[in-house]
Design an enzyme around this catalytic site. Structure first.
Site, PDB file in Angstrom:
ATOM      1  N   ASP A 130       0.863  -1.188   0.000  1.00 53.62           N
ATOM      2  CA  ASP A 130       0.000   0.000   0.000  1.00 53.62           C
ATOM      3  C   ASP A 130       0.895   1.233   0.000  1.00 53.62           C
ATOM      4  O   ASP A 130       2.016   1.204   0.541  1.00 53.62           O
ATOM      5  CB  ASP A 130      -0.911   0.022   1.220  1.00 53.62           C
ATOM      6  CG  ASP A 130      -1.894   1.179   1.169  1.00 53.62           C
ATOM      7  OD1 ASP A 130      -2.854   1.092   0.380  1.00 53.62           O
ATOM      8  OD2 ASP A 130      -1.700   2.172   1.892  1.00 53.62           O
ATOM      9  N   GLU A 132       0.796   5.790   0.307  1.00 51.88           N
ATOM     10  CA  GLU A 132       0.061   7.032   0.519  1.00 51.88           C
ATOM     11  C   GLU A 132       0.675   8.080  -0.398  1.00 51.88           C
ATOM     12  O   GLU A 132       1.901   8.103  -0.598  1.00 51.88           O
ATOM     13  CB  GLU A 132       0.132   7.480   1.977  1.00 51.88           C
ATOM     14  CG  GLU A 132      -0.440   6.479   2.973  1.00 51.88           C
ATOM     15  CD  GLU A 132      -1.922   6.180   2.760  1.00 51.88           C
ATOM     16  OE1 GLU A 132      -2.641   7.063   2.254  1.00 51.88           O
ATOM     17  OE2 GLU A 132      -2.342   5.053   3.086  1.00 51.88           O
ATOM     18  N   HIS A 269      -5.481   4.783   6.303  1.00 55.83           N
ATOM     19  CA  HIS A 269      -4.727   5.781   5.543  1.00 55.83           C
ATOM     20  C   HIS A 269      -3.313   6.007   6.069  1.00 55.83           C
ATOM     21  O   HIS A 269      -2.752   7.083   5.906  1.00 55.83           O
ATOM     22  CB  HIS A 269      -5.504   7.103   5.468  1.00 55.83           C
ATOM     23  CG  HIS A 269      -6.865   6.950   4.863  1.00 55.83           C
ATOM     24  ND1 HIS A 269      -7.064   6.527   3.564  1.00 55.83           N
ATOM     25  CD2 HIS A 269      -8.104   7.132   5.403  1.00 55.83           C
ATOM     26  CE1 HIS A 269      -8.363   6.465   3.330  1.00 55.83           C
ATOM     27  NE2 HIS A 269      -9.004   6.825   4.421  1.00 55.83           N
ATOM     28  N   ASP A 274      -2.941  -0.048   6.540  1.00 57.22           N
ATOM     29  CA  ASP A 274      -3.809  -0.485   5.455  1.00 57.22           C
ATOM     30  C   ASP A 274      -3.376  -1.856   4.916  1.00 57.22           C
ATOM     31  O   ASP A 274      -4.215  -2.660   4.502  1.00 57.22           O
ATOM     32  CB  ASP A 274      -3.813   0.541   4.322  1.00 57.22           C
ATOM     33  CG  ASP A 274      -4.623   1.788   4.672  1.00 57.22           C
ATOM     34  OD1 ASP A 274      -5.170   1.835   5.792  1.00 57.22           O
ATOM     35  OD2 ASP A 274      -4.705   2.706   3.841  1.00 57.22           O
TER      36      ASP A 274
END
Length: 288
Positions: A130, A132, A269, A274
């Protein structure tokens, strides 16, 4: 938005529906309802329409941005590779019987039946990823990369890095992620170093992610920018699996699926958090 059409409907039911919806034409109702009220209205229709027919079309967070239901009709909703379609039912007399099938056709049907009995996903070793970013556009930047190695179906080593960003972060990203300019300045590393370490961590393992193409779009662009080969690992998208296999009217984001499966999580987030939630959801999806 919800649109309901009724045919051969008792007048009392039509009057009842005007409590929640506008009747813009005879038997045609429109309005905005939340999922709980919408499901309650549909249940009320099915219980009171008797021999009449009903259809309901409503907004949804799937690829088509809509979903529908049908009651007492010759058509029925089906899921075709994550896309909702309608299929006309065979009258009983027209249904093909085994005696009309060739030997090859029957063998093919038997193979498909056996295949459906096997779990679609049985991976025990993989890496969940994942990222951001500062936004959703190609011009935006990665600010955090997370990954977790799954070995024998169990959580193994974690990978988490913050990435330096020379500009002030958008306020909405700070509010969403909790990542600040100070955190990136103090603990962040250069993007080239971050993606090199990330590649080493992943190795040749299969990659699992929620809407994983979003993550890969940014990662592959970074590899290309710095003259590195792109990653060619096999991938699995938990969002796509969920859309194909479960009926979750409220959506298919991580938070909604966590609620659907009653999965606990700390926060959302942040890349590593996540990843851990995606792992839990993937393990639940294996049961379908």
């Amino acid at each position: 938005m919800v649109v309901i059409t009724l045919t051969s409907c008792p007048p009392k039911l039509r009057g009842d529906l005007t409590k929640w919806l506008f009747e813009i034409d005879t038997g045609v109702f429109v309005g905005n309802l939340n999922a709980r009220v919408r499901d309650g209205v549909w249940k009320r229709i099915c219980e009171n329409i008797k021999n009449g027919r009903a259809t309901m079309v409503f907004s949804s967070n799937n690829e088509q941005k809509l979903d529908f239901r049908i009651h007492n009709a010759d058509w029925e909703p089906i899921d075709y590779d994550g896309i909702k379609l309608v299929l006309r039912r065979y009258p009983d007399k027209e249904k093909p019987t085994d005696s009309k099938l060739s030997k090859f056709e029957q063998q093919h049907i038997n193979k498909l039946s056996q295949r459906k009995k096997k779990p679609l996903y049985s991976q025990e070793n993989y890496v969940v990823i994942d990222i951001e970013t500062t936004g959703l556009q190609y011009s935006d930047q990665i600010i955090e990369i997370g990954a977790v190695r799954i070995e024998g179906g169990k959580i193994g080593e974690l990978f988490s890095v913050l990435v330096k960003y020379e500009k002030p972060l958008p306020k909405k990203i700070i509010e969403l992620t909790g990542i600040t300019d100070e955190m990136l300045a103090q603990d962040g590393i250069e993007i080239r170093e971050a993606i090199e370490e990330f590649r080493k961590f992943c190795g040749e393992n299969e990659l699992v992610g929620h809407n994983i193409q979003f993550d890969l779009r940014f990662l592959q662009s970074a590899f290309i920018k710095y003259g590195m080969p792109i990653m060619r690992n096999d991938t699995i998208d938990t969002m796509r699996i969920a859309r194909k296999n479960i009926d979750c009217n409220e959506g298919y984001d991580l938070k909604t699926l966590a609620k659907f499966f009653s999965v606990e999580y700390n926060k959302l987030h942040r890349a590593s958090d996540d990843c851990l939630l995606t792992y839990k959801i993937f393990e639940k999806l294996k049961e379908f």
